[in-house]
Design an enzyme around this catalytic site. Sequence first.
Site: not given
Ligand code: BES
Ligand code: ZN
Length: 873
Positions: A311, A138, A308, A275, A271, A330
């Site tokens: 999602h 992603e 996660e 997937n 973070g 998100e």
């Molecule tokens: N889908 C995102 C990860 C992501 C972020 C992929 C930016 C591509 C670009 C994942 O679900 C996510 O939001 N992760 C957050 C943590 C969350 C607890 C807010 C992150 O990685 O900060």
């Molecule tokens: Zn997310």
Amino acid sequence: MEQFKGQPRLPKFAVPKRYDIRLKPDLISCKFSGSVSIDVDVVADTRFIVLNVANLFVNTSSISFTSRTSSKVFQPSKVEIFEDDEILVLEFAKSLPIGEGVLAIEFEGILNDKMKGFYKSTYEHNGEKRNMAVTQFEPADARKCFPCWDEPACKATFKITLDVLSDLVALSNMPVIEEKVDGQIKTVSYQESPIMSTYLVAIVVGLFDYVEDHTPDGVKVRVYCQVGKADQGKFALHIAVQTLELYKEYFSMPYSLPKLDMVAIPDFAFGAMENYGLVTYRETALLYDDLHSAAANKQRVAIVVTHELAHQWFGNLVTMDWWTNLWLNEGFATWVSYLATDSLFPKWKIWTQFLDESSEGLRLDGLEGSHPIEVEVKHASEIQEIFDAISYKKGASVIRMLQSYLGAECFQVGNLEQLSYSTTISIEHAFSNAKTEDLWAALEEGSGEPVTRLMNSWTKQKGFPVISVKVIDQKLELEQSHFLSSGSQGDGKWIVPITLCCGSYDDRKSFLLETQSVTLDLTTGTRDSWIKLNVDQTGFYRVKYDEDLASRLRYAIENKYLSATDRFGLLDDSFALCMARQESLISLLTLLAAYWDEHDYIVLSNLITISYKLERIVADAIPELLDFTKQFFISLFQSSAESLGWQPKAGESHLDAMLRGEVLTALAVFGHDPTLDEASRRFYVFLNDRNTPLLPPDLRKAAYVAVMQRTSALERSGYESLLRVYRESDLSQEKMRVLGALAACPDPNIIFEVLNFLLSPEVRSQDAVFGVSVSKEGRETAWTWMKENWEYISDTWGSGHLITRFINAIVSPFASIEKAEEIEEFFESRPKPSMARTLKQSIERVQINARWVQSVQTEDHLAEAVKKLATVY
Ligand code: BES
Ligand code: ZN
């Protein structure tokens, strides 16, 4: 072929239905080879097939298209890759037969070190350095692993096969159906996936241990960790199993895959990543160590895992149509993660902590350089930038605002209909994914409220309103205007769900403000009858009270009439208004003084954050008042520091444990000598015994900051001891605690050393960005250092989102117009599309600070007021 260049989306002459992918990663040479057979449906009369590919060596002579109806094999007459557009264009001599066919392509690639696409991460095993192979697709990097239609709406099924060394663990989205060992190599085949988007495909190959459990429905859940550390996965495992049950109820739909694996990856850009069936995490967001993780670490694991897993339904099962609707993914996952965490850990009062999310959303959205929640995305390179506080935090906040307006039940029912409705659609016609409008329409139908009109005003325009409240002739006048931190006025208008309480929480009014202003007939009597808008802070807006109302509210705070959430809101709004020069610094400081006996985690921690920012502004504007200001802050925090004490109390709350660390850190930052002495005493005991009860994990950040406060070029021993802690720990959370404290040193020479340490091989590139927030004395050093190392920094982090942290942390603290110009000039000749927006925003912050400093300098009676506050409290 030129006609396909420069287009935001692929042409859909042919659409994919099923991918059969075979990959052979070599973890020693860091290369991989692969082949893909894609079942496609040719839906238009065409001689072209256009799909995505990037950074792969495509074997052009291997490409063929076999028609299913005629069994005829077609080879392209021309093959071209357009690198800028990341597309592979196949031209055939004749039109392809309409209907199904199979497109076969062979290719090779490199396991890169940029934490995207198919990449390598490194770790130690029995003292030896090893590589693992990991995917992060992603938003748009599946194309770096195999040629594909790399858009969220192009859903298909995936059948994956891996060839790996036989001693390795090889994971993918689905369970293994067969493993064949042939000498050193094993061939692992996985069950075919349900229909899903390319960005959710995942592969992990390396050495791991795991812990396992299952849900009552028999979904097998595992957490994979470094060999020997499986225990650290138990907490996340427990949360995952419970959360799957919870979401099954909430979404009225069970988890859709037979297994769920969660893996800790030592090098990870974000973070975590959701997937489908194989969620990948940064170690700090998944692992929990009973002895060395802090309460804040525990909470982070809970929030990330629940996010996660949300999602897996919202995002994976029902997917956004295009990145413009990313916020739905998100924002919703963020909101739901609080819902789940609250249900698992009610004592954490996590919804009060949600205010930190809203507050950050407001902070970014108050800039002229903000953008609407729904933002047009014209090129793949623009996608990454929208994973920001607007999509996540404003997104989650407006969902919360709507939910609190419609009521929890109504919201859940609406959401459910939306969910099942889109799922059916996306299975029947692969292109109909979820759009924002679908959600509003479903909710509007369910509630009878004007949801579409209301929400469009929040998602289609940037910014938010400030509601000015005045008492005029015993009537209450409310007026909305577009709030900007710059102090200018924007031209936005909103439909605002207003809530208000008068003198008691039992007397609550709510209505939609659809016009510029409204006058309410209220009895606004005596000093006791405070009036608070945005009750519980569920609305995404700020409120500005007139003098009289503000003083009643201060009185209500001092007398503890108000809830913690409202105390938070008053503080946060007042700070923002002061920065925008709509309120004087004296008035803000007077409000702060009303919090002298504050003990609530969320309120105090915001007070602390604000005090750090004010310290910097005072240092720039009126340095002679700096000591008084610090004295004032120290006395504000002292009462809670005293009641919390240094030593954790048996059975104390999670929030008290977190608060102690933050309050002591603040006292250390403001140079409170008794705190610095005690911290140092405990630190040196800890240095000899890492398990000493004198320095439990919740206290360590404060102790590390204290040690750095007293470090200088002449007195380096504390700094060197801290580096020892960093080097000797193999827990990522511990390393991050040290990294986060190193630059809290007042000596620029040490700051310079610290910054260079961040670029050394001892610090993973995923972590370095968290060490660059320097003390106010180190600001200039950091900027000079960044300029000198720009080429390296830009090469290492420039293609991802981590570079934005460098910019924000190093640029934003400045507070002069000249500096803003200097920064602009430096980057003018070094443009980078991936950070253009952040840079603009950071420069805007510098300009806002600069004007704020100027206005503070001309504020009447400020010196007397500050001196008085410093001595009275
Ligand atoms: N889908 C995102 C990860 C992501 C972020 C992929 C930016 C591509 C670009 C994942 O679900 C996510 O939001 N992760 C957050 C943590 C969350 C607890 C807010 C992150 O990685 O900060
Ligand atoms: Zn997310």
